[in-house]
Design a protein around this motif. Sequence first.
Motif, mmCIF file in Angstrom:
data_model
loop_
_atom_site.group_PDB
_atom_site.id
_atom_site.type_symbol
_atom_site.label_atom_id
_atom_site.label_comp_id
_atom_site.label_asym_id
_atom_site.label_seq_id
_atom_site.Cartn_x
_atom_site.Cartn_y
_atom_site.Cartn_z
ATOM 1 N N TYR A 1 32.439 35.371 -2.375
ATOM 2 C CA TYR A 1 32.890 34.366 -1.408
ATOM 3 C C TYR A 1 34.287 34.667 -0.857
ATOM 4 O O TYR A 1 34.834 33.911 -0.069
ATOM 5 N N LEU B 1 29.514 28.318 -0.483
ATOM 6 C CA LEU B 1 29.696 28.141 -1.932
ATOM 7 C C LEU B 1 29.663 26.661 -2.293
ATOM 8 O O LEU B 1 30.331 25.841 -1.673
ATOM 9 N N LEU C 1 40.337 25.028 0.811
ATOM 10 C CA LEU C 1 40.230 26.491 0.784
ATOM 11 C C LEU C 1 38.772 26.930 0.694
ATOM 12 O O LEU C 1 38.313 27.799 1.431
ATOM 13 N N GLY D 1 36.642 26.997 3.716
ATOM 14 C CA GLY D 1 36.920 28.003 4.734
ATOM 15 C C GLY D 1 38.157 27.723 5.563
ATOM 16 O O GLY D 1 38.345 28.313 6.620
ATOM 17 N N ARG E 1 32.828 33.940 -6.913
ATOM 18 C CA ARG E 1 34.130 33.886 -6.242
ATOM 19 C C ARG E 1 34.416 35.179 -5.481
ATOM 20 O O ARG E 1 34.951 35.154 -4.376
ATOM 21 N N LEU F 1 37.143 34.806 -2.511
ATOM 22 C CA LEU F 1 38.251 34.065 -3.127
ATOM 23 C C LEU F 1 39.131 34.973 -3.983
ATOM 24 O O LEU F 1 40.331 34.758 -4.080
ATOM 25 N N SER G 1 38.277 36.376 2.834
ATOM 26 C CA SER G 1 38.608 34.962 2.663
ATOM 27 C C SER G 1 37.316 34.164 2.759
ATOM 28 O O SER G 1 36.310 34.658 3.268
ATOM 29 N N PRO G 2 37.334 32.926 2.280
ATOM 30 C CA PRO G 2 36.137 32.095 2.415
ATOM 31 C C PRO G 2 35.669 31.995 3.867
ATOM 32 O O PRO G 2 34.474 31.955 4.134
#
Lengths: 326, 505
Positions: B303, B335, A210, A213, B300, B305, B324-325
């Motif tokens: 990034y 990250l 996750l 990405g 977070r 998350l 989302s990342p």
Amino acid sequence: MPVFAEERGIPVVQRFFIFWDKVGILLAFLVVCVIFGALNPVFFNPLNILNVIRQVSIIGVIAVGMTFVILLGGIDLSVGSVVAFTGIIAAGFQVKWGGSLFLSIVIPLLLGGAIGFTNGFVTTKGGLHPFIVTLGSMSIFRGATLLIAQGKPISGMSSAFRFIGAGMVGPIPFPVILFLGCVIIAGMALKRTVFGRYIYAIGGNEEAALLSGIMVQRYKIAAFTVLGFLSGLSGLILTSRLNSGELVAGQGYELDVIASVVIGGTSMMGGEGGVYGTLVGALLIGVVSNGLNLLGVQPYWQMIVKGLIVILAVLLDKLKRRFRTT
Amino acid sequence: MEGSQPILHFEKLTKRFPGVLALNEVSFAIEKGEVHALVGENGAGKSTLIKIVTGVYSKTSGEIFLEGKPIHFLTPHEALRNGIAAIYQEFNLIPALSVAENIFIGHHFTKKNFIVDWNRLREEARKLMNFLEVDIDVDMRVRDLGVAKKQIVEIAKALSLNARVLIMDEPTATLAQKEIERLFRIIRFLKNQGVTIIYISHRLEEIYEICDRVTVLRDGRHVGTHSISEVKIDDIIRMMVGREVVEKFPRVSHTIGEEVLRVENLTRHGVLKDITFSVYKGEILGIAGMVGSGRTELLRAIYGLDPIDHGTISVRGEAVSIGSPLDAINHGIALLPEERKTQGLVLLLSVLDNLGLPLLPILSQRGFVDDPKLKEIAQKMVAHMNIKTPSLFQKTMYLSGGNQQKVVLGKWFARNCDIYLFDEPTRGIDVGAKTEIYHLMNKLIEKGSTIIMVSSELPEILAMSDRIVVMREGRIVGELRRDEATKEAILQLALGRREEYARIR
């Protein structure tokens, strides 16, 4: 520069397990074949061999899909019910709803995929354990099967439809070709595509995947969808072969399917294994059933033996992990 | 101490794993009632030694004497019965059970050997808490406790077993300064009660604060045991790495460019409150604060998350939406997570596969991975980052901590990210590798990247940052320029109250 302890090559015990991972299951399979062959020569009769691999194909195509799901650390108990449900739908289109060959093939496959998608969607978006979600759908689709069939099997398929399960291409049963096709495509997908690589990454460490990405949920849903689709394919093969949509079709398949995957070396923890192992695992399960049949062993014993094999396979996986960490 | 038996004495202790000599004829003694530091780089043999003492591993050869008597522990249970207990970084507590139950797990007080005697259980647990002079409600469930309190429950658990030797593995790694002080107070107290403590830590400064003697291991060998007053920190480092470490914090001066990331009024209810700051090209921005002050949560949120409730993030002057990342990565944000092994790497996969994780989508055509290209890039990364691995196909679980961290970093180098969020980049990494990570950070900056670094190690944050923002309770409570930042100034902001700060000093 110091070389740290962890880097000093691979320990012997681990090397054994790497060896076992690669060929151990194949050796076990060959040994079992030789033993059954020695005990009853009929075992190596070409007709018997064809019979075994045709039988294996029905379980095998599902096991290919299950390999994806288990590699992701998931599980699907509903596959047997999906086989029955898609089978009864196929039979319905053949016998009751117009007899279109196209619809009786495409609709069950799509429905299988849709059920898989739903299993995956509810599991990932709801943050639920797939065990319980698919336990639910196992009951739902067994019930739906009985509902649609109104308690009676649907029999009498067209000869074209019967080819799927009973046809031969040269000396080879058509289901076997379907099964091997699935294995090869899945093998390629796992090794060479982004989808496959990400399945290993997610199964190995979901959080790291996750954070790198990877759209983890999408891949999980995709894997369940593939499994549902292949369960639908299995439903077609079985219905075609039996020439009937049976109410109890696929009952207990989840055990054989999960057993094939696990015996084939795919870890229930996810992240390790592959579809070629599953191929051998499915063959081993098939051969054990067949061999015990030929020896006149009561069918009840087969269930006991299969159960023991599964536990043994999981135990080996556990040992493998233990030796790796020490 | 002369004349009395050492509590533990190792004589040519050797542990051989298949293909690896983890401990090679290690001999030294631990005296009764001392706090004995055990240091060494990752892979030096510390963990192996500890696991033999606690009965997790069996020794290959050599002897261990407990108060002069040779011992052969076969199981952790027997080690405990002999008064040897260990507290690992990952606690062995049962989250759903109460503090009291956790302390006496395995030896519940019972009535008629059958029914749990709850009153006695609570009472004894309370006694232990009073003994340790800490205020923890023994009826609370362990899962509701913070890291520091969980650790105290572990200590109480060890004491309930009448532990004479208490092994602590990196006990301060996840603690904030205030909590460390409390832990040290407890350690000193236990020492006065005659408990021997084996203290493992990468933070050498701490060893000077709390330990009496130090033993250095390197590559499975015993390098030396010294009284702490006799050795300087540089000597210990030299013994650990076997060579001179020239600079602990190799810092180069940076040229700061234009703004690359701006966060405005960022809010996540109950976690982050109205956070506003900017970072510039070529800058290292340090984020300091106590554990739980919202530092990790801020990274977070940036990034993608965790969802944000309010506020904007702009990259290079443009407001962006990061859900989302993957969105973050596509904006060049990377990250480096706090936990290398559980968040940074897929340990089961090879160096190659790990480096490829964020790269595959751009290295594929119609879903098929371009393997030769991937290998080429990975090979370059291994050389560029000086990752020590026998091959690209080595599983990352077999790499040392420093090299693992380099693989995590390498993923993003290869993806050409230019805004790096570092969360505790050197936690649990040995001294030599730390310096290498700092060099890599410098390299990133030279390339024109930007780094936001969260760190609990004040010397690190002070030495490496151009600017430091301090967080407390989800807010930014202050910003310090490099020239005005001191340990004291940061702590004062992080704790919020002068008197509290004065008290812990």
